[in-house]
Every structure is written in structure tokens, then in C-alpha cells.
Design an enzyme around this catalytic site. Sequence first.
Site, short mmCIF file in Angstrom:
data_model
loop_
_atom_site.label_atom_id
_atom_site.label_comp_id
_atom_site.label_asym_id
_atom_site.label_seq_id
_atom_site.Cartn_x
_atom_site.Cartn_y
_atom_site.Cartn_z
N GLY A 56 31.08 41.48 13.90
CA GLY A 56 32.13 40.48 13.83
C GLY A 56 31.76 39.30 14.71
N GLN A 61 32.74 31.80 19.59
CA GLN A 61 31.48 32.38 20.06
C GLN A 61 30.27 31.53 19.68
OE1 GLN A 61 32.57 36.59 18.61
NE2 GLN A 61 31.18 36.91 20.34
N CYS A 104 30.02 43.11 22.85
CA CYS A 104 30.34 41.77 22.39
C CYS A 104 29.06 40.95 22.38
CB CYS A 104 31.37 41.13 23.32
SG CYS A 104 31.85 39.46 22.85
N LEU A 105 28.89 40.14 21.33
CA LEU A 105 27.71 39.30 21.24
C LEU A 105 27.68 38.24 22.34
CD1 LEU A 105 27.59 38.85 17.36
CD2 LEU A 105 26.28 40.45 18.79
N HIS A 146 39.45 42.91 18.32
CA HIS A 146 38.48 42.23 19.17
C HIS A 146 38.34 40.76 18.77
CE1 HIS A 146 34.53 42.28 21.47
NE2 HIS A 146 34.34 41.23 20.67
N GLU A 147 38.20 40.50 17.47
CA GLU A 147 38.01 39.12 17.00
C GLU A 147 39.29 38.29 17.18
OE1 GLU A 147 35.03 38.28 16.76
OE2 GLU A 147 34.22 40.29 16.53
N HIS A 150 39.42 37.20 20.73
CA HIS A 150 38.54 36.05 21.00
C HIS A 150 39.27 34.74 20.72
CE1 HIS A 150 34.57 37.17 22.27
NE2 HIS A 150 34.43 38.06 21.31
#
Length: 184
Positions: A56, A61, A104-105, A146-147, A150
Site C-alpha cells: 500500500g 509518502q 512502512c515504506l 495504515h493507509e 497516513h
Amino acid sequence: MRQRPLPGTTGLVRAMSLLGDPVLHSACAEVTAFGPELDRLIEDMFATMYAAQGVGLAANQVGVAQRVFVYDCPDDEDVRHVGHVVNPRLVEADGGEYRGPEGCLSLPGLEAGTVRHDRAVVEGVTSDGSPVRIEGTGFFARCLQHECDHLDGTVYADRVTGLRAGRLRRAIRKAPWSAREQRG
């Protein structure tokens, strides 16, 4: 009949915003302009997510403070879910609460046990403005929560508590990508 290319195949990989970047720590704006620019952002987000081997990715991000996320994530039954949501809202988060590994990226290489609900429902629209409702369970529910976090300016590290939080903070300070001011 011509088949549509897979998401991300024509996108450009964008630079990833890392923990400490202000764009990750404030709520994103609603999308009001629909059209080729939004379609390009979504395509680039898929390309970036795949290049980083994520499941995701939220627009902030990649430095864009707009309410958009993409996903290609399995649930606990290994059913693959692929799509995007514009102006998403987490409208339900229920079922049991479970602590599970989360990464997380924007915090590459790190992971910590994070509590999430086992079921989540997100509502929003697609890039053409069509309403969409996505329901996920298990790992996919974790991804949806999670997204959405963000886009509200929250990273998973903000949700980690107790000893895990201390361990994660130390790992962040030692991470090669960590900003100097975080190391202090």
C-alpha cells in the site's frame, strides 16, 4: 477488445518521503481536481509501491499532500486486492483487535507490533469520481487502516506503545535513512 495495462506499468517511480518529512505528519487535503493529473499520480504511486515491494502507498509518502492511496494487498485467505481510493474515509474498524507486525515504506527496514482491528471498511471514490466501498479483513484490514492513518498525518510508529515503542525509536535513530535531527 484491448486489455487495460496493469496498474503501475506506465508509471514513474517517485522519491519516497521518509519519517521526519513534514508531509507525513499533517492531514492531507481532499482531492478536488479529477482528471489526467490525478490519473498520473495514481499510476506513479502504483509504480513506486511495486518498486519498493510494498502492499500500500499513500500520496503523502511520495510528497503529495492529497487524500489518495493505492494498494495491492492479500488478505489472510491469500485473496489479492488491488485498487485505489480517492478521498478515503475509514468508516468502520471493528472485529477483534490484534497486535501484528507492521512496517512502512517511509520507515524502510523497520517493523513493530502494532494493534489494529481485524476488519475495516473504507469509503471514497475512484479517479473518475465513482463511489467505492472497500471491506477488508486480516492483513488487508491492517493495510486499509495504515493507509488511512497516513492521510490523517499518522505513521504506524505513532501507534506503537510500551517497550516496543522504545525499541522502535532506537532503531529509527540508528537507521541509515534517519535524519540527523532524529538522531539527537
